[in-house]
Enzyme design. Structure first.
Site, PDB file in Angstrom:
ATOM      1  CG  ASP A 211     -13.185  -6.266   4.981  1.00 16.26           C
ATOM      2  OD1 ASP A 211     -12.630  -5.600   5.864  1.00 16.26           O
ATOM      3  OD2 ASP A 211     -13.800  -5.751   4.022  1.00 16.26           O
TER       4      ASP A 211
ATOM      5  CG  ASP B  14      -7.455  -3.893   3.681  1.00 12.86           C
ATOM      6  OD1 ASP B  14      -8.514  -3.809   4.322  1.00 12.86           O
ATOM      7  OD2 ASP B  14      -7.217  -3.185   2.682  1.00 12.86           O
TER       8      ASP B  14
ATOM      9  CE  LYS C 139       0.815 -17.787  -1.791  1.00 11.05           C
ATOM     10  NZ  LYS C 139       0.037 -19.033  -1.638  1.00 11.05           N
TER      11      LYS C 139
ATOM     12  CG  ASP D 140      -2.484 -20.124   0.324  1.00 14.72           C
ATOM     13  OD1 ASP D 140      -1.734 -19.894   1.288  1.00 14.72           O
ATOM     14  OD2 ASP D 140      -2.110 -20.808  -0.656  1.00 14.72           O
TER      15      ASP D 140
ATOM     16  CE1 TYR E  37      -3.169  -2.852   0.043  1.00 15.00           C
ATOM     17  CE2 TYR E  37      -4.083  -1.976   2.062  1.00 15.00           C
ATOM     18  CZ  TYR E  37      -4.128  -2.882   1.027  1.00 15.00           C
ATOM     19  OH  TYR E  37      -5.130  -3.808   0.976  1.00 15.00           O
TER      20      TYR E  37
HETATM   21  P1  NAD Z   1     -17.670  -1.499   2.849  1.00 14.82           P
HETATM   22  O1  NAD Z   1     -16.999  -1.967   4.087  1.00 14.82           O
HETATM   23  O2  NAD Z   1     -18.015  -0.067   2.806  1.00 14.82           O
HETATM   24  O3  NAD Z   1     -18.998  -2.363   2.598  1.00 14.82           O
HETATM   25  C1  NAD Z   1     -18.972  -3.768   2.377  1.00 14.82           C
HETATM   26  C2  NAD Z   1     -20.377  -4.337   2.646  1.00 14.82           C
HETATM   27  O4  NAD Z   1     -20.609  -4.333   4.052  1.00 14.82           O
HETATM   28  C3  NAD Z   1     -21.485  -3.506   2.024  1.00 14.82           C
HETATM   29  O5  NAD Z   1     -22.509  -4.360   1.580  1.00 14.82           O
HETATM   30  C4  NAD Z   1     -21.988  -2.649   3.169  1.00 14.82           C
HETATM   31  O6  NAD Z   1     -23.336  -2.268   3.077  1.00 14.82           O
HETATM   32  C5  NAD Z   1     -21.744  -3.568   4.369  1.00 14.82           C
HETATM   33  N1  NAD Z   1     -21.445  -2.782   5.562  1.00 14.82           N
HETATM   34  C6  NAD Z   1     -20.277  -2.138   5.828  1.00 14.82           C
HETATM   35  N2  NAD Z   1     -20.368  -1.517   6.998  1.00 14.82           N
HETATM   36  C7  NAD Z   1     -21.592  -1.749   7.483  1.00 14.82           C
HETATM   37  C8  NAD Z   1     -22.282  -1.339   8.658  1.00 14.82           C
HETATM   38  N3  NAD Z   1     -21.707  -0.568   9.586  1.00 14.82           N
HETATM   39  N4  NAD Z   1     -23.552  -1.760   8.841  1.00 14.82           N
HETATM   40  C9  NAD Z   1     -24.152  -2.536   7.936  1.00 14.82           C
HETATM   41  N5  NAD Z   1     -23.566  -2.956   6.798  1.00 14.82           N
HETATM   42  C10 NAD Z   1     -22.292  -2.553   6.573  1.00 14.82           C
HETATM   43  O7  NAD Z   1     -16.696  -1.872   1.650  1.00 14.82           O
HETATM   44  P2  NAD Z   1     -16.830  -1.518   0.088  1.00 14.82           P
HETATM   45  O8  NAD Z   1     -18.253  -1.506  -0.329  1.00 14.82           O
HETATM   46  O9  NAD Z   1     -15.864  -2.431  -0.553  1.00 14.82           O
HETATM   47  O10 NAD Z   1     -16.216  -0.066  -0.026  1.00 14.82           O
HETATM   48  C11 NAD Z   1     -17.018   1.124  -0.090  1.00 14.82           C
HETATM   49  C12 NAD Z   1     -16.102   2.336  -0.048  1.00 14.82           C
HETATM   50  O11 NAD Z   1     -15.460   2.394   1.245  1.00 14.82           O
HETATM   51  C13 NAD Z   1     -14.970   2.319  -1.071  1.00 14.82           C
HETATM   52  O12 NAD Z   1     -14.811   3.628  -1.569  1.00 14.82           O
HETATM   53  C14 NAD Z   1     -13.765   1.882  -0.271  1.00 14.82           C
HETATM   54  O13 NAD Z   1     -12.544   2.353  -0.812  1.00 14.82           O
HETATM   55  C15 NAD Z   1     -14.056   2.530   1.064  1.00 14.82           C
HETATM   56  N6  NAD Z   1     -13.398   1.901   2.203  1.00 14.82           N
HETATM   57  C16 NAD Z   1     -12.988   2.740   3.187  1.00 14.82           C
HETATM   58  C17 NAD Z   1     -12.431   2.212   4.333  1.00 14.82           C
HETATM   59  C18 NAD Z   1     -12.042   3.158   5.431  1.00 14.82           C
HETATM   60  O14 NAD Z   1     -12.463   4.299   5.425  1.00 14.82           O
HETATM   61  N7  NAD Z   1     -11.253   2.729   6.408  1.00 14.82           N
HETATM   62  C19 NAD Z   1     -12.304   0.830   4.485  1.00 14.82           C
HETATM   63  C20 NAD Z   1     -12.781  -0.012   3.480  1.00 14.82           C
HETATM   64  C21 NAD Z   1     -13.336   0.540   2.336  1.00 14.82           C
END
Ligand code: NAD
Length: 363
Positions: free
Chosen positions: A251, A247, A191, A223, A141
């Site tokens: 998730d 990261d 890895k 993996d 990153y």
């Molecule tokens: P996301 O974590 O935002 O969402 C993934 C899934 O989880 C979605 O379906 C969402 O609705 C669900 N979800 C996430 N948090 C939730 C909550 N608190 N309650 C209920 N449901 C929840 O990941 P994404 O969709 O891959 O990314 C969306 C945006 O967020 C992108 O622009 C990405 O770059 C950014 N992002 C930011 C961070 C951060 O600020 N630390 C981390 C990851 C992704």
């Protein structure tokens, strides 16, 4: 105590979940007799819109001058087209670097009340209590060079994964120290069968382990770790890994314990620590008042414990979350078919009420 905190709501559901986190901070302050000085600043897409910079100088200044930083989330599809160095995420990466927070702690606990929310069988997920220790300032990153080059149709892209021995050593020490206060097991994930960075990672973590004879170290390929996390999540204690693997795996662990919306994080190692839920800005549900605020609320617990050494206050927040879940309250991400989901602010309200209730029963 005066708690001087910079709040960075950010984008998407960030402002919605941080509103509830602030409600919890205010409740804790009221119940335990503290004062809060809160400075709100823009970051990410919100800052791009207001000042054409994903990390404006006044935001950074406020963060550096505070006792702790609490962040919602950054990013969203409307910023996908902007140049890489202007993307909302680049503001967050820069903030982490400026604050020198090299260690990202991501606890993933399966609350007993949520055992049946996991896509895994309850007996598989039961007892899961993992602390992911993710290296946050190195790896692919941040490595240089990174670019897309060449004429259209013939372009190629380069990202660079880079780790030095001191970078690996310092994060390994964090993991081993934390393991001492837990079940004394560190699983280092790499890895090493393919990547030189991982071979160095394995060598250095094994060397650091010699300083901690009371902690058991094992190594796992990423993996195989992904598979083991799904098959036997309760066997993990501290999971130590580099930036990108951490990261991704965190998730996955969010899914295992019921919802990504449940996970909190603390980024530590510099003079000011940064606290944020693990999830992103969730544009698919933003603005609807249905996001789960518990990841942000549990980040407040980490903030109270790590930045202000307020253990009783932190525990009261965590216990209140457990109370609310045991009482059957569920946001949409946790609700089962037939269960009426509650809103983001209702979840915040119930948690605040549970903190007060606990304080009353102690008094
Ligand atoms: P996301 O974590 O935002 O969402 C993934 C899934 O989880 C979605 O379906 C969402 O609705 C669900 N979800 C996430 N948090 C939730 C909550 N608190 N309650 C209920 N449901 C929840 O990941 P994404 O969709 O891959 O990314 C969306 C945006 O967020 C992108 O622009 C990405 O770059 C950014 N992002 C930011 C961070 C951060 O600020 N630390 C981390 C990851 C992704």
């Amino acid at each position: 105590m005066l708690l001087k905190i910079t709040l960075l709501p950010g984008d998407g559901i960030g402002p919605e979940v941080t509103d509830e986190a602030v409600r919890i901070l205010e409740t804790v302050a009221e119940v335990f007799g503290h004062q809060i000085s809160l400075t709100r600043k823009d970051i990410g897409g919100a800052a791009l819109v207001s000042s054409s910079n994903p990390l404006p100088n006044d935001t950074l200044k406020a963060c550096v001058a505070s006792g702790a930083v609490l962040l919602g989330a950054v990013g969203g599809p409307s910023f996908d087209g902007v140049a890489a160095n202007m993307r909302p995420e680049s503001g967050l990466l820069r903030l982490r670097r400026e604050l020198a927070v090299f260690a990202n702690l991501r606890p993933a606990v399966c609350f007993p009340a949520l055992e049946d929310c996991s896509p895994l069988r309850a007996e598989v997920v039961r007892g899961t209590d993992i602390l992911i220790v993710r290296e946050l300032l190195g790896g692919i990153y941040f490595g240089e060079p990174r670019l897309i080059q060449g004429p259209n149709g013939q372009r190629s892209a380069i990202d660079t994964m880079h780790y030095s021995e001191p970078e690996i050593e310092r994060i390994a020490h964090v993991a081993f120290e934390l393991a001492r206060a837990r079940r004394r097991k560190v699983t280092s994930v790499d890895k090493a069968n393919v990547l030189d960075c991982s071979r160095l990672w394995r060598e250095v973590t094994s060397r650091v382990a010699m300083d901690y004879p009371d902690v058991q170290l094992s190594h796992m390929y990423v993996d195989s770790a992904a598979m083991a996390l799904v098959a036997r999540p309760a066997e993990f204690d501290v999971l130590l890994t580099e930036n990108m693997f951490g990261d991704i795996l965190s998730d996955q662990v969010g899914g295992i314990v019921g919802s990504l919306g449940m996970l909190a994080s603390a980024s530590v190692g510099g003079p000011v620590a940064l606290y944020e839920p693990v999830h992103g800005s969730a544009p698919d549900i933003a603005g609807r008042g249905i996001a789960n605020p518990l990841g942000a609320i549990l980040s407040v617990a980490m903030l109270l414990r790590h930045s202000f050494r307020l253990e009783a206050e932190a525990t009261s927040v965590e216990a209140a979350v457990a109370d609310v879940l045991s009482a059957g309250h569920r946001t949409r991400d946790l609700a089962k078919p037939g269960q009426e989901p509650i809103s983001t602010s209702q979840m915040g309200n119930f948690t605040a009420a549970a903190i007060k209730q606990r304080a009353k029963s102690v008094a």
